[in-house]
Design a protein around this motif. Structure first.
Motif: not given
Length: 116
Positions: A4-5, A37-40, A102-106
């Protein structure tokens, strides 16, 4: 593997707009996956911003409802986040996300900075 880019981050004044993109590649059946979409922000935990299901159903954090719009283009394996009426508290690194088998990708994240 799934890649993911993200792109499109930058510096904007409060009240302005930015559009983020996240291109997916690799072993992903993009159109079948919920994308998010997430943010930190500095010193804070990563938080959900918005998600979109394979059917196009959307979900937003209360803090961005009415200001952000998530969309997807399955032909381009890309998910978008249109952000408007930006506030300084929207300043964060924004990450694209999906889950598969079952796998999370970021993604690697893209910085959004909103100046007051």
């Amino acid at each position: 593997q799934v890649q993911l880019v993200e792109s499109g981050g930058g510096l904007v004044q409060a009240g302005g707009s930015l559009s983020l993109s996240c291109a997916a590649s690799g072993s992903i059946f993009f159109s079948a996956n919920t994308m998010g979409w997430y943010r930190q922000a500095p010193g804070k935990q990563r938080e959900l911003v918005a998600t979109i299901t394979r059917g196009g159903r959307t979900n937003y954090a209360d803090s961005v409802k009415g200001r952000f719009t998530i969309s997807r283009d399955n032909a381009k394996d890309t998910v978008y986040l249109q952000m408007s009426s930006l506030k300084p508290e929207d300043t964060a690194v924004y990450y694209c996300n999906t889950n598969m088998y079952g796998t999370t990708y970021w993604g690697q994240g893209t910085q959004v900075t909103v100046s007051s």
